[in-house]
Scaffold this motif. Structure first.
Motif, PDB file in Angstrom:
ATOM      1  N   GLU A   1       4.480  -6.563 -18.001  1.00 53.93           N
ATOM      2  CA  GLU A   1       5.692  -7.297 -18.380  1.00 53.93           C
ATOM      3  C   GLU A   1       6.726  -6.327 -18.929  1.00 53.93           C
ATOM      4  O   GLU A   1       6.397  -5.381 -19.644  1.00 53.93           O
TER       5      GLU A   1
ATOM      6  N   SER B   1      11.643  -8.821 -21.349  1.00 48.78           N
ATOM      7  CA  SER B   1      11.031 -10.126 -21.153  1.00 48.78           C
ATOM      8  C   SER B   1      10.212 -10.526 -22.377  1.00 48.78           C
ATOM      9  O   SER B   1      10.251 -11.678 -22.814  1.00 48.78           O
ATOM     10  N   MET B   2       9.471  -9.571 -22.941  1.00 48.92           N
ATOM     11  CA  MET B   2       8.672  -9.861 -24.139  1.00 48.92           C
ATOM     12  C   MET B   2       9.559 -10.262 -25.313  1.00 48.92           C
ATOM     13  O   MET B   2       9.277 -11.233 -26.018  1.00 48.92           O
TER      14      MET B   2
ATOM     15  N   ARG C   1      10.998 -13.772 -24.715  1.00 55.05           N
ATOM     16  CA  ARG C   1      10.016 -14.843 -24.921  1.00 55.05           C
ATOM     17  C   ARG C   1       9.739 -15.056 -26.405  1.00 55.05           C
ATOM     18  O   ARG C   1       9.623 -16.199 -26.861  1.00 55.05           O
ATOM     19  N   GLU C   2       9.638 -13.968 -27.180  1.00 60.26           N
ATOM     20  CA  GLU C   2       9.419 -14.104 -28.621  1.00 60.26           C
ATOM     21  C   GLU C   2      10.602 -14.790 -29.286  1.00 60.26           C
ATOM     22  O   GLU C   2      10.419 -15.630 -30.173  1.00 60.26           O
TER      23      GLU C   2
ATOM     24  N   PHE D   1       8.893 -15.106 -17.508  1.00 59.20           N
ATOM     25  CA  PHE D   1       8.345 -13.757 -17.488  1.00 59.20           C
ATOM     26  C   PHE D   1       9.057 -12.922 -16.434  1.00 59.20           C
ATOM     27  O   PHE D   1       9.397 -13.422 -15.363  1.00 59.20           O
TER      28      PHE D   1
END
Length: 130
Positions: free
Chosen positions: A83, A87-88, A91-92, A60
């Motif tokens: 966030e 970063s999102m 991560r996905e 994150f």
């Protein structure tokens, strides 16, 4: 809410780690960076600090929006940080790549293979060697 708290306590309150001691271990191992610098457990985070956190459930990059020393609900924990969009997306993408990786465990086997399962494994490896 307090003005000065420890970073490990904030990470625990923000629900990045299940226990404060696991947050402290992650910080000591170098899995948490604050504004590009390696963080320390006793460091006092400030509102606006950028953190890069490598937790067991993902990496994150967050900006601190509030300080809290007590662990609350998940909804409250989400208000403690924001966030970054990059970063999102990362991560996905990582979660999708993890789901697409082949999974080699047999669903019926827990522990050592049975004699029947070992025979099937041997047959499969013999077939691959041919």
């Amino acid at each position: 809410m307090q003005d000065k708290i420890r970073l490990d306590k904030w990470l625990w309150a923000a629900r990045f780690f299940k226990t404060r001691s696991s947050a402290a271990k992650a910080i000591d191992a170098g899995h948490v960076h604050c504004d590009g610098q390696r963080a320390k457990c006793a460091m006092a985070p400030k509102i606006g600090d950028m953190l890069k956190i490598q937790a067991p459930h993902g990496t994150f990059e967050v900006q601190i929006t509030q300080l809290a020393a007590q662990r609350g609900s998940a909804e409250f924990a989400r208000t403690l940080y924001q966030e970054t969009p990059e970063s999102m997306v990362r991560r996905e993408r990582d979660l999708f790549a993890q789901k697409m990786q082949p999974h080699f465990d047999h669903p019926d086997i827990k522990g050592r293979p049975t004699k029947k399962w070992r025979r099937q494994l041997n047959q499969a490896t013999d077939y691959l060697e041919e």
